[in-house]
Design a protein around this motif. Sequence first.
Motif, PDB file in Angstrom:
ATOM      1  N   ASP A   1      22.433 -64.661   6.183  1.00 14.23           N
ATOM      2  CA  ASP A   1      22.444 -65.313   5.220  1.00 14.23           C
ATOM      3  C   ASP A   1      24.067 -65.842   4.960  1.00 14.23           C
ATOM      4  O   ASP A   1      24.445 -66.804   4.984  1.00 14.23           O
ATOM      5  N   LYS A   2      24.977 -65.004   5.317  1.00 19.97           N
ATOM      6  CA  LYS A   2      26.440 -65.038   5.441  1.00 19.97           C
ATOM      7  C   LYS A   2      26.845 -65.661   6.368  1.00 19.97           C
ATOM      8  O   LYS A   2      27.701 -66.670   6.297  1.00 19.97           O
ATOM      9  N   VAL A   3      26.297 -65.694   7.656  1.00 21.97           N
ATOM     10  CA  VAL A   3      26.728 -66.700   8.738  1.00 21.97           C
ATOM     11  C   VAL A   3      26.292 -67.914   8.689  1.00 21.97           C
ATOM     12  O   VAL A   3      26.949 -68.747   8.782  1.00 21.97           O
ATOM     13  N   ALA A   4      24.936 -68.133   8.240  1.00 26.76           N
ATOM     14  CA  ALA A   4      24.519 -69.470   7.842  1.00 26.76           C
ATOM     15  C   ALA A   4      25.447 -70.179   6.815  1.00 26.76           C
ATOM     16  O   ALA A   4      25.865 -71.443   6.974  1.00 26.76           O
ATOM     17  N   HIS A   5      25.830 -69.379   5.826  1.00 31.61           N
ATOM     18  CA  HIS A   5      26.695 -70.190   4.729  1.00 31.61           C
ATOM     19  C   HIS A   5      28.262 -70.380   5.207  1.00 31.61           C
ATOM     20  O   HIS A   5      28.640 -71.542   5.155  1.00 31.61           O
ATOM     21  N   LEU A   6      28.557 -69.585   6.067  1.00 32.63           N
ATOM     22  CA  LEU A   6      29.911 -69.774   6.861  1.00 32.63           C
ATOM     23  C   LEU A   6      29.902 -70.900   7.849  1.00 32.63           C
ATOM     24  O   LEU A   6      30.760 -71.623   7.962  1.00 32.63           O
ATOM     25  N   ALA A   7      28.705 -70.906   8.547  1.00 36.63           N
ATOM     26  CA  ALA A   7      28.656 -71.941   9.522  1.00 36.63           C
ATOM     27  C   ALA A   7      28.059 -73.627   8.825  1.00 36.63           C
ATOM     28  O   ALA A   7      28.163 -74.512   9.276  1.00 36.63           O
TER      29      ALA A   7
ATOM     30  N   LYS B   1      21.200 -70.557  20.785  1.00 32.89           N
ATOM     31  CA  LYS B   1      22.461 -71.378  20.519  1.00 32.89           C
ATOM     32  C   LYS B   1      23.207 -70.838  19.746  1.00 32.89           C
ATOM     33  O   LYS B   1      24.458 -71.546  19.468  1.00 32.89           O
ATOM     34  N   GLY B   2      22.928 -69.766  18.861  1.00 29.52           N
ATOM     35  CA  GLY B   2      23.942 -69.224  17.895  1.00 29.52           C
ATOM     36  C   GLY B   2      24.822 -68.151  18.575  1.00 29.52           C
ATOM     37  O   GLY B   2      24.498 -67.754  19.759  1.00 29.52           O
ATOM     38  N   PRO B   3      25.516 -67.540  17.628  1.00 25.55           N
ATOM     39  CA  PRO B   3      25.932 -66.149  18.044  1.00 25.55           C
ATOM     40  C   PRO B   3      25.214 -65.053  18.489  1.00 25.55           C
ATOM     41  O   PRO B   3      24.147 -65.134  18.157  1.00 25.55           O
ATOM     42  N   VAL B   4      25.956 -64.149  18.981  1.00 24.65           N
ATOM     43  CA  VAL B   4      25.143 -63.075  19.569  1.00 24.65           C
ATOM     44  C   VAL B   4      24.609 -62.079  18.283  1.00 24.65           C
ATOM     45  O   VAL B   4      25.642 -61.836  17.260  1.00 24.65           O
ATOM     46  N   MET B   5      23.285 -61.896  18.390  1.00 24.30           N
ATOM     47  CA  MET B   5      22.852 -61.202  17.079  1.00 24.30           C
ATOM     48  C   MET B   5      22.682 -59.676  17.456  1.00 24.30           C
ATOM     49  O   MET B   5      22.484 -59.287  18.706  1.00 24.30           O
ATOM     50  N   THR B   6      22.827 -58.763  16.182  1.00 24.24           N
ATOM     51  CA  THR B   6      22.432 -57.418  16.277  1.00 24.24           C
ATOM     52  C   THR B   6      21.281 -57.142  15.390  1.00 24.24           C
ATOM     53  O   THR B   6      21.609 -57.441  14.284  1.00 24.24           O
ATOM     54  N   ARG B   7      20.332 -56.383  15.795  1.00 21.87           N
ATOM     55  CA  ARG B   7      19.313 -56.028  14.967  1.00 21.87           C
ATOM     56  C   ARG B   7      19.535 -54.399  14.453  1.00 21.87           C
ATOM     57  O   ARG B   7      19.482 -53.621  15.433  1.00 21.87           O
ATOM     58  N   ILE B   8      19.541 -54.185  13.201  1.00 25.52           N
ATOM     59  CA  ILE B   8      19.649 -52.846  12.643  1.00 25.52           C
ATOM     60  C   ILE B   8      18.576 -52.663  11.478  1.00 25.52           C
ATOM     61  O   ILE B   8      18.536 -53.417  10.630  1.00 25.52           O
ATOM     62  N   GLY B   9      17.613 -51.735  11.951  1.00 26.15           N
ATOM     63  CA  GLY B   9      16.592 -51.505  10.887  1.00 26.15           C
ATOM     64  C   GLY B   9      15.740 -52.494  10.540  1.00 26.15           C
ATOM     65  O   GLY B   9      15.345 -52.791   9.364  1.00 26.15           O
ATOM     66  N   GLY B  10      15.390 -53.793  11.587  1.00 22.68           N
ATOM     67  CA  GLY B  10      14.608 -54.895  11.295  1.00 22.68           C
ATOM     68  C   GLY B  10      15.371 -56.079  10.837  1.00 22.68           C
ATOM     69  O   GLY B  10      14.875 -57.143  10.671  1.00 22.68           O
ATOM     70  N   ARG B  11      16.626 -55.756  10.393  1.00 28.91           N
ATOM     71  CA  ARG B  11      17.342 -56.816   9.734  1.00 28.91           C
ATOM     72  C   ARG B  11      18.323 -57.290  10.840  1.00 28.91           C
ATOM     73  O   ARG B  11      18.896 -56.726  11.865  1.00 28.91           O
ATOM     74  N   VAL B  12      18.605 -58.776  10.853  1.00 32.52           N
ATOM     75  CA  VAL B  12      19.671 -59.504  11.730  1.00 32.52           C
ATOM     76  C   VAL B  12      21.033 -59.365  11.297  1.00 32.52           C
ATOM     77  O   VAL B  12      21.245 -59.929   9.928  1.00 32.52           O
ATOM     78  N   PHE B  13      21.968 -59.019  12.144  1.00 30.83           N
ATOM     79  CA  PHE B  13      23.392 -59.052  11.667  1.00 30.83           C
ATOM     80  C   PHE B  13      24.085 -59.630  12.824  1.00 30.83           C
ATOM     81  O   PHE B  13      23.584 -59.653  14.040  1.00 30.83           O
ATOM     82  N   VAL B  14      25.276 -60.244  12.542  1.00 29.58           N
ATOM     83  CA  VAL B  14      26.295 -60.716  13.617  1.00 29.58           C
ATOM     84  C   VAL B  14      27.470 -60.381  13.569  1.00 29.58           C
ATOM     85  O   VAL B  14      27.991 -60.187  12.204  1.00 29.58           O
ATOM     86  N   ARG B  15      28.169 -59.718  14.444  1.00 33.47           N
ATOM     87  CA  ARG B  15      29.378 -59.212  14.399  1.00 33.47           C
ATOM     88  C   ARG B  15      30.476 -60.164  14.018  1.00 33.47           C
ATOM     89  O   ARG B  15      30.165 -61.539  14.588  1.00 33.47           O
ATOM     90  N   ARG B  16      31.502 -60.037  13.144  1.00 27.63           N
ATOM     91  CA  ARG B  16      32.286 -61.051  12.766  1.00 27.63           C
ATOM     92  C   ARG B  16      33.016 -61.652  13.925  1.00 27.63           C
ATOM     93  O   ARG B  16      33.132 -62.990  13.939  1.00 27.63           O
ATOM     94  N   ASP B  17      33.375 -60.928  14.953  1.00 23.50           N
ATOM     95  CA  ASP B  17      34.177 -61.303  16.193  1.00 23.50           C
ATOM     96  C   ASP B  17      33.270 -62.296  16.984  1.00 23.50           C
ATOM     97  O   ASP B  17      33.728 -63.233  17.405  1.00 23.50           O
TER      98      ASP B  17
END
Length: 63
Positions: A10-16, A31-47
């Motif tokens: 949600d934060k990534v979408a907001h920032l984009a 087509k988006g940034p590299v994602m990481t899954r942790i505990g079934g949730r999707v995160f993207v490293r800030r860098d």
Amino acid sequence: MEESKLLSLDKVAHLARVTSRTMRKYLSEQKGPVMTRIGGRVFVRRDHFESWLASCAVSQNAS
């Protein structure tokens, strides 16, 4: 890894400035940034997000 270095989908979408649904589509189409899954949730490293965003930039001088 520090929590502040991870952005929620949600934060990534907001920032984009796109909807969460659009960002999910970008990620599923790779087509988006590299994602990481942790505990079934999707995160993207800030860098990774910042690199992806920079790669999407269009020059103001483009004709």
